[in-house]
Design an enzyme around this catalytic site. Sequence first.
Site, PDB file in Angstrom:
ATOM      1  N   SER A   1      -5.615   2.080 -17.436  1.00  0.00           N
ATOM      2  CA  SER A   1      -6.973   2.279 -16.917  1.00  0.00           C
ATOM      3  C   SER A   1      -7.676   3.505 -17.488  1.00  0.00           C
ATOM      4  O   SER A   1      -8.850   3.731 -17.190  1.00  0.00           O
ATOM      5  CB  SER A   1      -6.931   2.381 -15.388  1.00  0.00           C
TER       6      SER A   1
ATOM      7  N   GLY B   1       0.813  -1.202   0.000  1.00  0.00           N
ATOM      8  CA  GLY B   1       0.000   0.000   0.000  1.00  0.00           C
ATOM      9  C   GLY B   1       0.844   1.247   0.000  1.00  0.00           C
ATOM     10  O   GLY B   1       2.077   1.189   0.119  1.00  0.00           O
ATOM     11  N   PRO B   2       0.218   2.407  -0.135  1.00  0.00           N
ATOM     12  CA  PRO B   2       0.956   3.675  -0.164  1.00  0.00           C
ATOM     13  C   PRO B   2       1.588   3.970   1.188  1.00  0.00           C
ATOM     14  O   PRO B   2       1.257   3.352   2.200  1.00  0.00           O
ATOM     15  CB  PRO B   2      -0.120   4.699  -0.527  1.00  0.00           C
ATOM     16  N   PRO B   3       2.514   4.928   1.233  1.00  0.00           N
ATOM     17  CA  PRO B   3       3.176   5.272   2.508  1.00  0.00           C
ATOM     18  C   PRO B   3       2.185   5.826   3.524  1.00  0.00           C
ATOM     19  O   PRO B   3       1.235   6.531   3.179  1.00  0.00           O
ATOM     20  CB  PRO B   3       4.205   6.332   2.108  1.00  0.00           C
ATOM     21  N   GLY B   4       2.450   5.504   4.798  1.00  0.00           N
ATOM     22  CA  GLY B   4       1.691   6.115   5.883  1.00  0.00           C
ATOM     23  C   GLY B   4       0.353   5.494   6.193  1.00  0.00           C
ATOM     24  O   GLY B   4      -0.435   6.075   6.942  1.00  0.00           O
ATOM     25  N   VAL B   5       0.047   4.297   5.651  1.00  0.00           N
ATOM     26  CA  VAL B   5      -1.263   3.682   5.934  1.00  0.00           C
ATOM     27  C   VAL B   5      -1.195   2.705   7.098  1.00  0.00           C
ATOM     28  O   VAL B   5      -2.211   2.110   7.463  1.00  0.00           O
ATOM     29  CB  VAL B   5      -1.814   2.975   4.685  1.00  0.00           C
ATOM     30  N   GLY B   6       0.005   2.505   7.682  1.00  0.00           N
ATOM     31  CA  GLY B   6       0.094   1.669   8.873  1.00  0.00           C
ATOM     32  C   GLY B   6       0.616   0.268   8.643  1.00  0.00           C
ATOM     33  O   GLY B   6       0.313  -0.634   9.423  1.00  0.00           O
TER      34      GLY B   6
ATOM     35  N   LYS C   1      -9.194   5.120  -6.011  1.00  0.00           N
ATOM     36  CA  LYS C   1      -9.824   5.931  -7.047  1.00  0.00           C
ATOM     37  C   LYS C   1     -11.204   6.419  -6.599  1.00  0.00           C
ATOM     38  O   LYS C   1     -11.575   7.574  -6.851  1.00  0.00           O
ATOM     39  CB  LYS C   1      -9.945   5.107  -8.329  1.00  0.00           C
TER      40      LYS C   1
END
Length: 814
Positions: free
Chosen positions: A706, A383-388, A749
């Site tokens: 996409s 996942g992206p940075p900072g999501v835990g 999205k």
Amino acid sequence: MTDRESVTSASGSLTGPHEPGSSTSEPAGTAILETGRLPLIPVRDFVMLPYVLAPIVASQPNTIAATESALSTAEKTLIVATEKSVDESESELATIGVKVIIKQMRREGTEIQLIVQGIERVTIKSMESNHSHLVAEFEPLATSGVDDEIDIEARKRVVLELASQMLQLTHPDDVLSINGVLSAAAGDVFHLVFLIASMLELHTEQAQQLLETTKPVDALTRIQKMLQREIDVLQVKVQIDELTRAEISGRQREMVLREQLRAIQQELGEQSPAESEAAALRGRLEQSELPGHVNEEVARELRRLEQIDPAAPDYQIIKSYVELVLELPWNKSTSDSIDLDEALKILNTDHFGLEAIKDRIIEHLAVMKLNPNGHAPILCFFGPPGVGKTSLGQSIARAIGRRFERISLGGMHDESELRGHRRTYIGAMPGGIIQAIRRAEVNNPLLMLDEIDKLGRDFRGDPAAALLEILDPSQNATFRDNYLNMPFDLSKTMFIATANSLDTIPGPLFDRMEIIQLSGYTDEEKSEIAKRYLIPRQLKNSGISKELLKFSSKALTELISGYTREAGVRQLERALGKVARKAAVRVAKGDTSRITIKADDLPELLGQRVHRPERMKKNLSPGTATGLAWTEAGGEVLFVEGLLLPHSSGLQLTGQLGGVMQESARAAQSFVWSHAEELGIDPTIFQSNGVHLHVPAGATPKDGPSAGVTMATALTSLYTGNAVRGDTAMTGEITLGGEVLPIGGVKGKVLAARAAGIRQIILPKANEDDLNELPDGIRKDIHFVLAGHVKDVLKAAIPELKFHATGSMREIES
């Protein structure tokens, strides 16, 4: 090679460099000064000086003939000149040489060894060969210029003082006798200069320049500089010698003291420190319960340790190795206390939201509880940075009662950082895996492999290849670290990896992990996370009590939307920390009144809004459509704009579009062109008009498949003149046949679309299951259209479009 080039000579004065005592002040033959013709001997890498004795070896036929010619005369004189190199293959004879007299001669086989003494400097006017040797026509070198006698005398005294200083450093016992010789020669400047020059180690170029000097003041200046440099070099040499002697003396003194200490300890019946260390290690070995092969290896190394001198380099290497083996938890482990209810409670306490992720983690823990002997799963939080991601690993370790260790893989290039270095290398140490096990002190910790997608590779190896064994449950039971050089069981260790992108993870490594995706947080979830975790933590870090600083709900909403742009909460926490520090300044000055941060206060505290998210455009012009994209920072809304270019042809693409996105644009145009009649488009418009597609912002690179449905919709709108709905966004890949293929990053999205005010989203029908991961509030706010064909997309996006859709389309409205 010519005869001249093959001549050999022995350089130096009669007594060698720095030993001028053998020179005489009145050399024989000084009365012979007339111009004339004499045999010539050329020499290389050596400069003959007047008044100085020097050895010369005549070994070539031409030099032997010249020597024989000189010996046949009463004066026994000849000319010696130095060959100067022009380049690597050519040389030329110096025009200034020295007339010498042969003092001694001895034949050795085919060679003639000479001792010659310089008489005077001469200028070689010409030379010729008489078939056996060279003959030079010469005249004495005249001095030039009229110098100030006082200046000359002062310079001579300086030169004599420097010569005395040099002799104090080189020949302290002969200073008086050599100074007497120099003082006797001081009446003639050039006599003094050349005698001193014979004591120095001069390069050929330096000596030749001194020989060619005609003015006395210039000669004194040159020799003064040479003396000063020689003194500087000798002084540094003396300092180096003194330091070396002191170091050697210190080592010898230490060695003697150690021997005396060892003798005293033996006399008193005491052990030396080395013997005490070896005995302590042997005691630890006897108390430890090591596997059989490990015990034998440690015992063997201990026997080596007891026989080695403690000052030997191998002593510390063996000692460090034995200490590592004894500290490793070969048989020590913690017992898993898996209580699913308690584990869920810990996950809920540490993390807000992420319900689907927590359910999957609980499923894994349930399997571990029912099958304790089974192989632990290799999870990868993506996942992206900072999501835990990292903190989730810590929570799992706390939930099952295991110790937690983290290994950062970001930027790792050397395979030895994981596998360790062989002990034959200086500074060798175990790899990161064994070091983490050593720190954990148990053989079943939870190891977090952070940033596994950022591994590198170079000539030192591929760390990803080493991870193939480490993360394979069928192989890691016998993991062999290069430093340890014994198998260590990693099968009980639980590995969890984290990654921001899956594209850079090698395929074989990817197959060994189970991917769990963390898409990001909604604004409501970020607000709740800030209230529960971030604000209390920042207040504690700033030393402010929670009663003194409050954030209003509108302030948090504005902070999240206007000052951060991320899927996680790291930027949000930094912004909260900045506000807390400004409040701390106010409290530190004595103002203890309660502070409530409102939305209007943020510009003063943090400056103007940093981010202005894309907002829904209510009225889109024909040729414009709203698309959705996903980046490592979360989802984004993007617009595809199209224009017709009359009297042109082809497709122009701008906006820093990647290769895949450009192919999607061409596939979209081909589909629209091939279905022109069905869509109500005049086919001639494709031939008489070009198309320009642009995707803002132009400075941001974009790529991925996409955007295919968005481009097809924008082109259809452009060719038909019918506008696309402004409240509708779409995403999906298309084929030339018009099928809509599934895409990734649905949650991110959808979150971006909702933040922009979008009320209808068109998704590929194959992504229907992804809607189950969306929060209930989002499913209620947004109308989803699931499309299997481009015609389904066009029907939902362009209501005014007149055609009969034949594809299947189903709407989901929650």
